[in-house]
Scaffold this motif. Structure first.
Motif, short mmCIF file in Angstrom:
data_model
loop_
_atom_site.label_atom_id
_atom_site.label_comp_id
_atom_site.label_asym_id
_atom_site.label_seq_id
_atom_site.Cartn_x
_atom_site.Cartn_y
_atom_site.Cartn_z
N PRO A 196 32.86 28.67 49.30
CA PRO A 196 33.30 29.35 48.07
C PRO A 196 33.13 30.85 48.14
O PRO A 196 33.89 31.59 47.51
CB PRO A 196 32.38 28.75 47.00
CG PRO A 196 31.99 27.43 47.55
CD PRO A 196 31.92 27.59 49.03
N TYR A 197 32.17 31.25 48.91
CA TYR A 197 31.94 32.68 49.06
C TYR A 197 33.21 33.41 49.49
O TYR A 197 33.47 34.54 49.09
CB TYR A 197 30.83 32.92 50.07
CG TYR A 197 30.57 34.38 50.39
CD1 TYR A 197 29.68 35.13 49.61
CD2 TYR A 197 31.20 34.99 51.46
CE1 TYR A 197 29.45 36.46 49.91
CE2 TYR A 197 30.96 36.33 51.76
CZ TYR A 197 30.09 37.05 50.99
OH TYR A 197 29.85 38.36 51.27
N TYR A 198 33.97 32.74 50.31
CA TYR A 198 35.16 33.38 50.87
C TYR A 198 36.41 33.14 50.04
O TYR A 198 37.51 33.31 50.54
CB TYR A 198 35.36 32.92 52.31
CG TYR A 198 34.34 33.48 53.25
CD1 TYR A 198 34.31 34.84 53.54
CD2 TYR A 198 33.38 32.67 53.84
CE1 TYR A 198 33.37 35.37 54.39
CE2 TYR A 198 32.43 33.20 54.69
CZ TYR A 198 32.43 34.55 54.96
OH TYR A 198 31.48 35.07 55.81
N ARG A 199 36.19 32.72 48.82
CA ARG A 199 37.35 32.61 47.96
C ARG A 199 37.58 33.92 47.21
O ARG A 199 38.51 34.05 46.42
CB ARG A 199 37.17 31.46 46.96
CG ARG A 199 37.25 30.11 47.65
CD ARG A 199 36.82 28.98 46.76
NE ARG A 199 36.62 27.77 47.55
CZ ARG A 199 35.97 26.70 47.13
NH1 ARG A 199 35.44 26.69 45.91
NH2 ARG A 199 35.83 25.66 47.90
N GLU A 200 36.72 34.84 47.45
CA GLU A 200 36.87 36.16 46.83
C GLU A 200 36.99 37.21 47.93
O GLU A 200 36.62 36.98 49.07
CB GLU A 200 35.68 36.45 45.93
CG GLU A 200 35.63 35.53 44.73
CD GLU A 200 34.36 35.73 43.92
OE1 GLU A 200 33.49 36.47 44.39
OE2 GLU A 200 34.26 35.13 42.83
N ASN A 201 37.47 38.33 47.51
CA ASN A 201 37.62 39.44 48.45
C ASN A 201 38.41 39.04 49.69
O ASN A 201 38.07 39.42 50.80
CB ASN A 201 36.25 39.98 48.86
CG ASN A 201 35.43 40.42 47.68
OD1 ASN A 201 35.95 41.08 46.79
ND2 ASN A 201 34.17 40.05 47.65
N THR A 202 39.43 38.27 49.46
CA THR A 202 40.16 37.74 50.60
C THR A 202 40.76 38.85 51.46
O THR A 202 40.81 38.73 52.67
CB THR A 202 41.28 36.80 50.13
OG1 THR A 202 42.09 37.49 49.19
CG2 THR A 202 40.70 35.56 49.47
N GLN A 203 41.19 39.87 50.79
CA GLN A 203 41.78 40.99 51.53
C GLN A 203 40.81 41.50 52.59
O GLN A 203 41.16 41.71 53.74
CB GLN A 203 42.13 42.12 50.58
CG GLN A 203 43.15 43.08 51.15
CD GLN A 203 44.56 42.57 50.94
OE1 GLN A 203 44.85 41.99 49.90
NE2 GLN A 203 45.43 42.76 51.91
#
Length: 320
Positions: free
Chosen positions: A48-55
């Motif tokens: 889930p951590y990598y569901r943000e700041n994908t850019q």
DNA sequence: GACTGTTTAATGTACG
DNA sequence: CGTACATTAAACAGTC
């Protein structure tokens, strides 16, 4: 312990570098190669951590793919339309994380120029000719293969279970243990008796007639991805969640003769974006493909900047 | 135009 | 503390 409402441990940054995350994703796939979008998907599905700041992190990940020799690019064949190439692990990059840390490799894997045009080529040829033979590969990965059974095949990263067999053997299964990440859904899937054909079906694989009658049900209740969920560890699965007792029997090859790309088709996309928890494409890709003939075009052209990437490898592999 | 891939550069950080 | 590896940012070209 995580508070019920707010953050859970799953929101924390996983103790894996982009390299290990990517290797994980690739390894979890049946074909041992994935397009970029599916690598993204794998990571976001599990962390889930990598569901943000994908850019941000996806740019970093792309950088890693290009920059590190341990990743090789496999062009799509004409009958495999889609965006971008497939990414695979270099056959010789094995044991990158043998030190037990997935944050930092003991040493950067580099392809030497001298090996680039000769040995590496032949090894890659070997690799791509054989990389669908799962049984052998599993053995090789587990270090069970004799040089005779897997000649020339580099050892795939021998991911030690986090906290087990590592420097300090505490027996504690870290929430982010790879087996707890990848293995979870797979094991759940098997435990609930999900037909392999169902998975294959969802992935867009042609379902063999013998198996297709097993398709029809739905996905099992695999539960929400929660890195904190304790997961029993079975010796039947390697740290990547790939079963050691291979579910793919070399004798019964029912899959297409050609590796089918796991591309973001409707089936896969619908799975990964399903609001219903439990659909885990990454795990599904662990189903045995077992292709027999391969026609792969290896086109690796890389400039050699300051220290890094060696010259260029340009070869065309046509397996007859 | 969004995605993919390459490259450079700066900064951060783990490890010996 | 220095080195090597990892992360991040960003420019840019190529592709679908």
């Amino acid at each position: 312990m995580p508070r019920p409402g707010k953050n859970s441990y799953s929101d924390q940054k996983p103790p894996y570098s982009y390299i290990s995350l990517t290797a994980m994703a690739i390894q979890s796939s049946a074909e041992k190669m994935l397009p970029l979008s599916d690598i993204y998907k794998f990571i976001m599905d599990r962390f889930p951590y990598y569901r943000e700041n994908t850019q941000r992190w996806q740019n970093s990940l792309r950088h890693n793919l290009s920059f590190n020799d341990c990743f090789i690019k496999i062009p799509r064949r004409p009958d495999q339309p889609g965006k971008g190439s497939f990414w695979a692990l270099h056959p010789d990059c094995g044991d990158m994380f043998e030190n037990g840390s997935f944050l930092r490799r003991r040493k950067r894997f580099k392809v030497h120029r001298s090996e680039h045009l000769s040995a590496k080529n032949s090894q890659m040829i070997h690799y791509f000719q054989q990389h669908h033979h799962h049984h052998q590969q599993q053995q090789a990965k587990l270090g069970l293969a004799t040089p005779e059974t897997a000649p020339g095949m580099g050892r795939i990263p021998h991911f030690q279970p986090y906290g087990v067999n590592g420097p300090q053997s505490t027996g504690f299964k870290h929430p982010f243990a790879i087996e707890n990440i990848i293995g979870r859904d797979y094991k759940n899937m098997m435990a609930s008796g999900l037909p392999l054909a169902s998975v294959m079906h969802h992935l867009g694989y042609p379902v063999p007639s013998q198996l297709s009658n097993m398709v029809g049900s739905m996905w099992p209740h695999v539960g929400v991805i929660d890195s904190m969920a304790p997961m029993p560890v079975s010796p039947d699965y390697n740290p990547f969640g790939v079963p050691m007792k291979t579910i793919c029997h070399p004798g019964t090859q029912t899959m297409p003769a050609v590796p089918v790309p796991i591309k973001p088709t409707v089936s896969l996309a619908s799975i990964s974006t399903m609001p219903v928890p439990g659909a885990l494409p990454g795990s599904a890709t662990q189903i045995c493909p077992s292709s027999s003939s391969t026609s792969l075009h290896l086109d690796q052209t890389r400039s050699a900047p300051s220290e890094g990437k060696t010259s260029s490898l340009h070869s065309v592999l046509v397996h007859s």
